[in-house]
Enzyme design. Structure first.
Site, short mmCIF file in Angstrom:
data_model
loop_
_atom_site.label_atom_id
_atom_site.label_comp_id
_atom_site.label_asym_id
_atom_site.label_seq_id
_atom_site.Cartn_x
_atom_site.Cartn_y
_atom_site.Cartn_z
CB CYS A 60 -0.87 0.03 1.24
SG CYS A 60 -1.89 -1.41 1.45
NE ARG A 107 5.00 1.42 -1.21
CZ ARG A 107 5.84 1.59 -0.20
NH1 ARG A 107 6.90 2.32 -0.34
NH2 ARG A 107 5.60 1.05 0.97
CD1 TRP A 158 -0.21 -6.09 -2.92
CD2 TRP A 158 -0.42 -6.76 -0.80
NE1 TRP A 158 0.25 -7.38 -2.83
CE2 TRP A 158 0.14 -7.81 -1.55
CE3 TRP A 158 -0.65 -6.97 0.57
CZ2 TRP A 158 0.47 -9.05 -0.99
CZ3 TRP A 158 -0.31 -8.19 1.13
CH2 TRP A 158 0.24 -9.21 0.35
CG ASN A 163 0.26 2.28 3.62
OD1 ASN A 163 -0.77 2.31 2.98
ND2 ASN A 163 1.39 2.84 3.21
N GLY A 164 -0.90 -0.93 6.70
CA GLY A 164 -0.68 -1.71 7.92
C GLY A 164 -1.89 -2.55 8.25
CD GLU A 169 17.38 -14.07 -5.98
OE1 GLU A 169 16.88 -14.40 -4.90
OE2 GLU A 169 17.01 -13.06 -6.62
CE LYS A 205 14.10 -12.30 -8.57
NZ LYS A 205 14.85 -12.01 -7.41
CD GLU A 246 10.18 -12.62 -6.65
OE1 GLU A 246 9.79 -11.75 -5.88
OE2 GLU A 246 11.30 -12.59 -7.19
CG HIS A 277 19.91 -37.40 0.75
ND1 HIS A 277 20.31 -38.59 1.32
CD2 HIS A 277 21.06 -36.75 0.43
CE1 HIS A 277 21.63 -38.64 1.36
NE2 HIS A 277 22.11 -37.53 0.81
CE LYS A 292 11.94 -3.34 -5.68
NZ LYS A 292 12.69 -4.53 -6.09
O1 M6R Z 1 13.26 -4.75 0.42
P1 M6R Z 1 13.77 -6.05 0.94
O2 M6R Z 1 15.10 -6.42 0.42
O3 M6R Z 1 13.73 -6.11 2.46
O4 M6R Z 1 12.73 -7.13 0.43
C1 M6R Z 1 12.79 -8.46 0.85
C2 M6R Z 1 11.90 -9.34 -0.01
O5 M6R Z 1 10.57 -8.97 0.13
C3 M6R Z 1 12.29 -9.24 -1.49
O6 M6R Z 1 13.62 -9.57 -1.69
C4 M6R Z 1 11.41 -10.16 -2.34
O7 M6R Z 1 11.70 -11.50 -2.07
C5 M6R Z 1 11.60 -9.80 -3.81
N1 M6R Z 1 10.35 -9.81 -4.48
C6 M6R Z 1 12.56 -10.67 -4.50
O8 M6R Z 1 12.61 -10.52 -5.86
#
Ligand code: M6R
Length: 612
Positions: A2, A27, A74, A100-101, A485, A489, A492, A508, A607
Site C-alpha cells: 500500500c 510497490r 494491496w 497502510n498496515g 534465488e 525468480k 515470482e 535424498h 515491492k
Molecule cells: O526490500 P527487501 O530487500 O527487504 O525485500 C525483501 C523481499 O521482500 C524481497 O527480496 C522479495 O523477495 C523480492 N520480491 C525478491 O525478488
C-alpha cells in the site's frame, strides 16, 4: 504494498495525488483511490486496478480541492473491490482515512462502535479507524484534529501509517505512524505527505521522516509533530540526496530487463571509494568500526527476507571461507518471534533493499532489544531500516522498480564479497591474496558486461522450456543460495513451480520428482566439486530429466551431457556467485515474458512488504 499520499496547499490536489500515486505503483497494489475536500465536504473516488483507471475517472469527477489524500491498496482484509479500496469514510462523511498496515484488534473496536450505532460498509480493518476518529470527535468537538486522532490511536493495536482528512478541519491533514513509513515533504505554502520519498521527490527534496509513535498535523504553511504521550517533537529536516529520475524504462520493454542491464553500474557504485590505498582490502566509512572492533568479532548474524536472505546466505559462504568467522543467517520473519540465542561479540546485520520490510525492521528492533548493535545493508537512503540501525552500508544501486529484485541482489552480493575481504584481511589473508581479490572485484563491472551478452542465447533456451511446469535448481556451497534465488525468480515472475536444493541432496528425496517433464538447472561455475556435480547430472539424465548447466568457460565438457550449456567467464570465488546468478535472472525474465506474465508487477506481490 500500500502507498499513501496527501496534499495541502494552493494547487489542485487531484492531479498531484494522481501523479504521486503513479510513482508508488512500483510497490505493487490492486486498487487506488483519493478523497478531496471540496467546499466543506469530502468526496471519495476509487477504482479497482491501475492508477490510470483512477486518473480516467478523475477527468469526469465533478469535485476539486486544494487538500486531499490518496492511496494504492494491496488487499489484506477484504477482497479487491471498490468498496474495500481506500480512502474510507466515517459514517456521515466527516472523516476520510487512508491506511497502510493492519489493525489487529479491529473486530473488538468494530463491536464497540456497532454498539454506538456505527454502520460498516467495507470488509476492511481501516474503516473502523475512520469511525473511531468520528466517535472521538463527537465526544469532544472542541479538540484539535491531531488530538482526536491521537486519542483514537490509543485504542489501536497493530501497525499503521495513516493520513486523515476531516470536514471540520478544512486546511489540515493529520498523519501518524507505527511500523509503517511516513514522511512530510516541505514546500513553499504547501506540504505533501507520503509513505515513500519516491512519490514526492519531484515536488520537494526537503523531508521530515516521522518516527514510530508520532502524530503530525500538516497545514499549507506549518506542521507540528507530537508523540502518542503528547510530548512535542523537535523535528529534523533531511535533504533527499538521491535523484529520482522520472520513472521510465529507457527504451527497455520492462523495468526488470532494464535493471538486469544496469548491474555493471550498480556494482560499480557499490564499490566506489571502498578500496584501501594499498589495493589489498576494502573499507566502509558507514560501518564506523575500529580495526580492533573488527578483529574482536567472534560471530556474525545476518537477518533478512526473500532475495536479501539469499544474499546473506552467499555472504555466509564467502565470510566463512575467506575470513573464517562463523556466520548464522535467519529469516527476519522467524527471528522476530524466536528467542534466538546470540553469543557475545556477535555483529548483527539486517539486509533490505527497500529498508522498509516490516519483518526485517522488527528483527532489527529485537536484536537491539537484546543489546546488540545492529548494522544495516540497504539501498534506500533515509529508509526506516537505515535510520534505525546503528551504522551500515548503503548499496547505491539506484532506484529498483521491478518487483523482482535483480540489481539490488548483485549489489548486496558485491558488498558481502567486499565485507568478506575486509574481515579476511583483518585475520589470515595475506596481502598478495588480498590484491588478487581486489583485482577480481574491480574487474566485476566488465565481466558482468560480458555475461549480459548472453541475453539472446538464454532467451532461446527459455523458448524451448517455457511451457514446462517443473524446474529444479541445483548448486553446491555458495551456488546453493544462487540456486534458491534462481528458483525464487522463476516462481515470482513466471508463476512456475521451481525448487532449489544443494545438488547432492537430490538423491535424498527430490530426485523422485525427475521425469521427462522436469528441467534441472545445475549451477556449476565454481571449481570445487565439479566431478561430483557431473555425477548428479548423470543421475538426472538417466531418469530422462532435461539438463541445463550454467558453467564456467573452463575445460569440463558439459556439452556432452547437458541439453543446454550456458558458459560464463571463470572468475575468482569471491565474485563467482554474482556472475552465476545473471543467467538465472534472464531465464526467469524470458520465461515470464513468454508465458505472458506481467514481469514488473507479478500477481499478489509487492515491492516492499510493509505488512506481516
Ligand atoms: O526490500 P527487501 O530487500 O527487504 O525485500 C525483501 C523481499 O521482500 C524481497 O527480496 C522479495 O523477495 C523480492 N520480491 C525478491 O525478488
Amino acid at each position: 504494498m500500500c502507498g499513501i499520499i496527501g496534499y495541502v496547499g494552493k494547487k489542485q490536489a487531484g492531479s498531484i495525488l494522481i501523479d504521486a500515486l503513479k510513482r508508488l505503483e512500483y510497490r505493487g497494489y490492486d486498487s487506488a483511490g483519493l478523497a478531496l475536500l471540496d467546499r466543506g465536504k469530502i468526496f471519495p473516488l476509487k477504482r479497482v486496478g491501475k492508477v490510470c483507471e483512477l486518473e480516467r475517472a478523475q477527468r469526469h469527477f465533478r469535485h476539486s480541492g486544494t487538500i486531499g489524500i490518496g492511496h494504492t491498496r494491496w488487499a489484506t482484509h477484504g477482497n479487491v473491490s471498490e468498496k474495500n479500496a481506500h480512502p474510507h469514510l466515517s459514517n456521515g462523511s466527516h472523516f476520510a482515512i487512508v491506511h497502510n498496515g493492519i489493525i489487529e484488534n479491529y473486530l473488538q473496536i468494530k463491536t464497540f462502535l456497532s454498539e454506538k450505532n456505527y454502520t460498516f460498509y467495507s470488509d476492511t480493518d481501516t474503516e473502523i479507524l475512520a469511525n473511531l476518529i468520528d466517535y472521538h470527535h463527537h465526544k469532544a468537538t472542541h479538540l484539535p484534529f491531531a488530538e482526536i486522532v491521537r486519542k483514537s490511536l490509543l485504542h489501536v493495536e497493530g501497525t499503521y501509517g495513516i493520513a486523515v482528512l476531516g470536514k471540520p478541519f478544512p486546511d489540515e491533514i493529520v498523519v501518524a505512524r507505527k511500523s509503517s513509513p511516513l514522511l512530510i515533504g516541505l514546500g513553499d505554502g504547501e506540504n505533501i505527505i507520503a509513505s515513500d520519498a519516491a512519490a514526492i521527490a519531484r515536488y520537494t527534496k526537503r523531508v521530515v521522516y516521522l518516527n514510530d509513535g508520532e502524530i503530525a498535523s500538516v497545514r499549507p504553511d506549518h506542521f507540528s509533530v507530537m508523540t502518542a504521550d503528547e510530548s512535542s517533537v523537535d523535528t529534523v529536516c533531511h535533504e533527499l540526496d538521491w535523484e529520482i529520475a522520472d520513472v521510465n524504462c529507457d527504451g527497455y520493454p520492462h523495468f526488470m530487463l532494464k535493471e538486469i542491464f544496469e548491474q555493471p553500474t550498480a556494482i560499480e557504485n557499490a564499490m566506489r571509494g571502498r578500496f584501501t590505498r594499498d589495493g589489498s582490502s576494502t573499507k566502509f566509512g558507514g560501518l564506523s568500526l575500529t580495526p580492533e572492533a573488527l578483529r574482536s568479532i567472534d560471530r556474525l548474524f545476518f537477518c533478512a527476507c526473500g532475495t536479501a536472505y539469499h544474499a546473506c546466505l552467499v555472504g555466509k559462504y564467502l565470510i566463512e571461507k575467506y575470513a573464517r568467522i562463523p556466520v548464522d543467517v535467519e529469516y527476519a520473519s522467524e527471528f522476530r518471534y524466536r528467542n534466538v540465542p546470540l553469543q557475545r561479540n556477535t555483529l548483527v546485520f539486517v539486509v533490505s533493499q527497500s529498508g522498509e520490510t516490516i519483518d526485517t525492521l522488527a528483527a532489527l528492533y529485537e536484536a537491539k532489544r537484546k543489546g546488540y548493535p545492529v548494522m544495516g545493508i540497504t539501498n534506500v537512503v533515509g529508509s526506516s531500516i537505515a535510520r534505525a540501525t546503528d551504522a551500515g552500508i548503503y548499496q547505491h544501486a539506484g532506484f529498483e522498480i521491478g518487483v523482482a529484485s535483480t540489481k539490488a541482489f548483485t549489489s548486496q552480493l558485491t558488498i558481502f564479497s567486499m565485507l568478506a575481504l575486509l574481515l579476511a584481511r583483518r585475520r589470515d589473508m595475506d596481502q598478495f591474496d588480498g590484491q588478487q581479490y581486489v583485482f577480481a572485484l574491480k574487474s566485476l563491472p566488465k565481466v558482468v558486461g560480458e555475461v549480459l551478452k548472453l541475453s539472446e542465447r538464454i532467451r532461446s533456451i527459455a523458448e524451448r522450456y517455457c511451457k514446462r511446469e517443473r524446474f529444479l535448481f541445483l548448486g553446491r556451497q555458495a551456488m546453493y543460495p544462487i540456486a534458491l534465488e534462481g528458483a525464487l525468480k522463476l516462481k515470482e515472475i513466471a508463476y512456475v513451480h521451481a525448487e532449489a536444493f544443494p545438488t547432492a541432496e537430490m538423491k535424498h528425496g527430490p530426485i523422485a520428482l525427475v521425469s521427462e517433464e522436469t528441467v534441472c538447472i545445475f549451477i556449476a561455475t565454481q571449481r570445487e566439486l565439479l566431478d561430483k556435480t557431473m555425477s548428479s547430472l548423470q543421475e538426472v539424465r538417466a531418469r530422462g530429466g532435461k539438463v541445463v548447466v550454467v558453467a564456467g568457460d573452463g575445460e569440463v565438457e558439459w556439452e556432452v551431457f547437458g541439453d543446454e550449456v550456458i558458459r560464463v567467464p571463470e572468475v575468482h570465488g569471491g565474485i563467482n556467485p554474482i556472475i552465476s546468478v545473471i543467467p538465472l535472472q534472464f531465464f526467469a525474465y524470458y520465461v515470464g515474458i513468454l508465458r505472458g506474465c506481467d514481469v514488473d508487477r507479478p500477481r499478489n506481490l509487492a515491492k516492499s512488504v510493509t505488512v506481516e
